[in-house]
Design an enzyme around this catalytic site. Sequence first.
Site, PDB file in Angstrom:
ATOM      1  N   LEU A 252     -18.257 -53.256 -65.693  1.00 31.12           N
ATOM      2  CA  LEU A 252     -17.784 -54.579 -66.076  1.00 31.12           C
ATOM      3  C   LEU A 252     -16.275 -54.539 -66.265  1.00 31.12           C
ATOM      4  CD1 LEU A 252     -20.566 -55.247 -68.726  1.00 31.12           C
ATOM      5  CD2 LEU A 252     -20.579 -55.921 -66.320  1.00 31.12           C
ATOM      6  N   ASP A 253     -15.563 -55.285 -65.440  1.00 34.45           N
ATOM      7  CA  ASP A 253     -14.109 -55.249 -65.430  1.00 34.45           C
ATOM      8  C   ASP A 253     -13.517 -55.873 -66.694  1.00 34.45           C
ATOM      9  OD1 ASP A 253     -11.541 -54.872 -63.893  1.00 34.45           O
ATOM     10  OD2 ASP A 253     -11.458 -57.054 -64.172  1.00 34.45           O
ATOM     11  N   ALA A 254     -12.560 -55.173 -67.302  1.00 27.67           N
ATOM     12  CA  ALA A 254     -11.709 -55.693 -68.383  1.00 27.67           C
ATOM     13  C   ALA A 254     -12.461 -56.581 -69.367  1.00 27.67           C
ATOM     14  CB  ALA A 254     -10.518 -56.433 -67.784  1.00 27.67           C
ATOM     15  N   VAL A 255     -13.437 -56.020 -70.053  1.00 24.10           N
ATOM     16  CA  VAL A 255     -14.258 -56.833 -70.957  1.00 24.10           C
ATOM     17  C   VAL A 255     -13.468 -57.338 -72.151  1.00 24.10           C
ATOM     18  CG1 VAL A 255     -16.367 -55.653 -70.249  1.00 24.10           C
ATOM     19  CG2 VAL A 255     -15.117 -54.834 -72.263  1.00 24.10           C
ATOM     20  N   HIS A 256     -12.310 -56.721 -72.434  1.00 26.68           N
ATOM     21  CA  HIS A 256     -11.478 -57.223 -73.534  1.00 26.68           C
ATOM     22  C   HIS A 256     -10.939 -58.617 -73.239  1.00 26.68           C
ATOM     23  CE1 HIS A 256      -9.111 -54.677 -70.762  1.00 26.68           C
ATOM     24  NE2 HIS A 256      -8.231 -55.663 -70.831  1.00 26.68           N
ATOM     25  N   GLU A 290     -15.158 -51.566 -68.861  1.00 28.11           N
ATOM     26  CA  GLU A 290     -13.742 -51.217 -68.908  1.00 28.11           C
ATOM     27  C   GLU A 290     -13.164 -51.999 -70.080  1.00 28.11           C
ATOM     28  OE1 GLU A 290      -9.578 -51.500 -66.357  1.00 28.11           O
ATOM     29  OE2 GLU A 290     -11.103 -53.048 -66.179  1.00 28.11           O
ATOM     30  N   ASP A 315      -9.314 -44.618 -70.857  1.00 29.40           N
ATOM     31  CA  ASP A 315      -7.947 -44.475 -70.355  1.00 29.40           C
ATOM     32  C   ASP A 315      -7.199 -43.380 -71.105  1.00 29.40           C
ATOM     33  OD1 ASP A 315      -8.197 -46.386 -68.415  1.00 29.40           O
ATOM     34  OD2 ASP A 315      -7.205 -47.976 -69.544  1.00 29.40           O
ATOM     35  N   HIS A 319      -4.611 -40.668 -69.524  1.00 28.03           N
ATOM     36  CA  HIS A 319      -3.201 -40.627 -69.911  1.00 28.03           C
ATOM     37  C   HIS A 319      -2.813 -39.248 -70.451  1.00 28.03           C
ATOM     38  CE1 HIS A 319      -3.527 -44.726 -69.057  1.00 28.03           C
ATOM     39  NE2 HIS A 319      -3.476 -45.260 -70.252  1.00 28.03           N
ATOM     40  N   GLN A 387      -5.086 -46.597 -61.670  1.00 22.90           N
ATOM     41  CA  GLN A 387      -4.019 -45.660 -62.007  1.00 22.90           C
ATOM     42  C   GLN A 387      -3.245 -45.194 -60.775  1.00 22.90           C
ATOM     43  OE1 GLN A 387      -3.188 -45.458 -64.988  1.00 22.90           O
ATOM     44  NE2 GLN A 387      -5.026 -46.204 -66.010  1.00 22.90           N
TER      45      GLN A 387
END
Length: 593
Positions: A252-256, A290, A315, A319, A387
């Site tokens: 699920l893309d960018a759930v925030h 995500e 992430d 990083h 990335q």
Amino acid sequence: MTRHEPFSVWAPRADNAELVLGSDTVALEPAGDGWFVAPADTVAQASAAGDVDYGYLLDDEGPFPDPRSRRQPKGVHELSRTWDASAYAWGDHAWSGRPLAGGVIYELHIGTFTPGGTFDSAIEKLDHLVELGIDFVEVLPVNGFNGLYNWGYDGVLWYAVHEQYGGPTGYQRFVDACHQRGLAVIQDVVYNHLGPSGNYLPKFGPYLHDGSSNTWGASLNLDGEESDAVRDYIVDNVLSWFTDMHVDGLRLDAVHALRDNRATHILQEMAIQTERVSARLNKPLTLIAESDRNDPRTITPLEAGGIGMAGQWSDDFHHAVHANVTGEHDGYYADFAGIESLVKVLTRGFFHDGTYSSFRGHHHGAPIDTLRTPAWRLVVCNQNHDQIGNRAIGDRLTATLDENQLALVAGLTLLSPFTPMLFMGEEWAASTPWQFFTSHPEPELGTATAEGRIAEFAKLGWDPSIVPDPQDPETFEGSKLQWGEIEGDGIHGRTLELYRRLIHLRRSIPSITDPSFRDVTVHAPAETLLVIERPDVAILVNLAADTVELPDALAARLTGWSEALVSGDYTATPTLGAHTLVVLTREPLAASA
């Protein structure tokens, strides 16, 4: 309420709705709650006719494609086409699914995975993934978008499958072929925004939240007036991937970016319905988020009061690895400079778990309960589509790291207690970049996209002349994998063999996939030396370009252990050469390992 009748449409913003069916136009009948349905005789005639093109007129405007369209053979601005999901003869009857725990994921983009850029051409490369040791194939978004190619995050028709890839039946063939080879399929889906071209949903109803927006535009209406039908639209789409397409999981893309203030968050609703379908189908189904929040509730089970996602991308792991191996400390990498960031992510999951994030300008995240949370819930990588592709020139680690350094990042990822994910081509140190590419047919949109991309990196000090034009077809073509690179015994062949060996070690040494944070000890006895110890395995990593001496106590403790893998310079002495990875086991592995 959700309706499943053929030629039914939710259009509360229209006083009248008509069905354009081939050369005919038929008035639809109001059915309450904003729904319109076709007369029974029209449905019967259309069913007898086979696949037909259709669309909807709303108060004499249109026709518009069906919001739940399954096929768009002529593009997202044209009529939809009927498609029977049950017509495909599946051959995966023996497939019983695959849990996320212990698995290895391989992320790929259908358009650039092979020269052909289709589901059928991707099928031809699946045996390569089987031989590599992959468990899950994660496919970047394939839903309907305008143009011939892009990353997939500009989708506007979530139920359709991009026609140039092979359409919905081609997708079914791909999933079937994966299952018959023992590969599970995770589909990347986007529910937080819609693309800039071909989004007709606002014509039908309040799908978007007028007073709320995110990075990509208007937010979905998840908690406003008439949001029940919008939520049904999303959840029904989730379930259609599992039932009609036989997929095993969704990323699920960018759930925030999902703005939802209702008591039951849309993610919880997805998790609840996924569990119900999983029980009915008698196979594990996985939801991976995500999320930029570093909120452990995301991966806390529903019964424990959490959001209920099976896993989430980490992430912080990426990083920490990237900053320590490449030496890049700009932007969001600044907080990850220093080997202690690696120690923390390997033992506590999140680096920012309530700590100050200099990139965000505030304290960020919350601690993971490492006593109760299995490490496999965090999906980790050293490269992924974001990335790589969101760098100015889309350069992979291959462009800046030597062969031994590439082995370090591979070892840290594949020998971690988390769920590792590879990005296509990483396993052979692919030389091709993976750049940001689009094919917007509208000249003004194409120009705006290209200029915006250049301006974005110009602010960061990049020379605008080196930023590829996303609208240039060569940007897309140059991002395709060159499969001929894996032939021979050069860096590509050696790296591929290393990846196969690492995944085999992951299978052969049980403690590597042990999800308990408590049974792993990570320490950094020197500024560039990382030591990861489990009961029966020790992983030694020298990040420096110089040799490093193992402390006497550590060398003594590991005396007599067997070398399972060595990349770099190590001769069973207390000295590790530059950029060296060593895996030691308490007992010798079987010869086949």
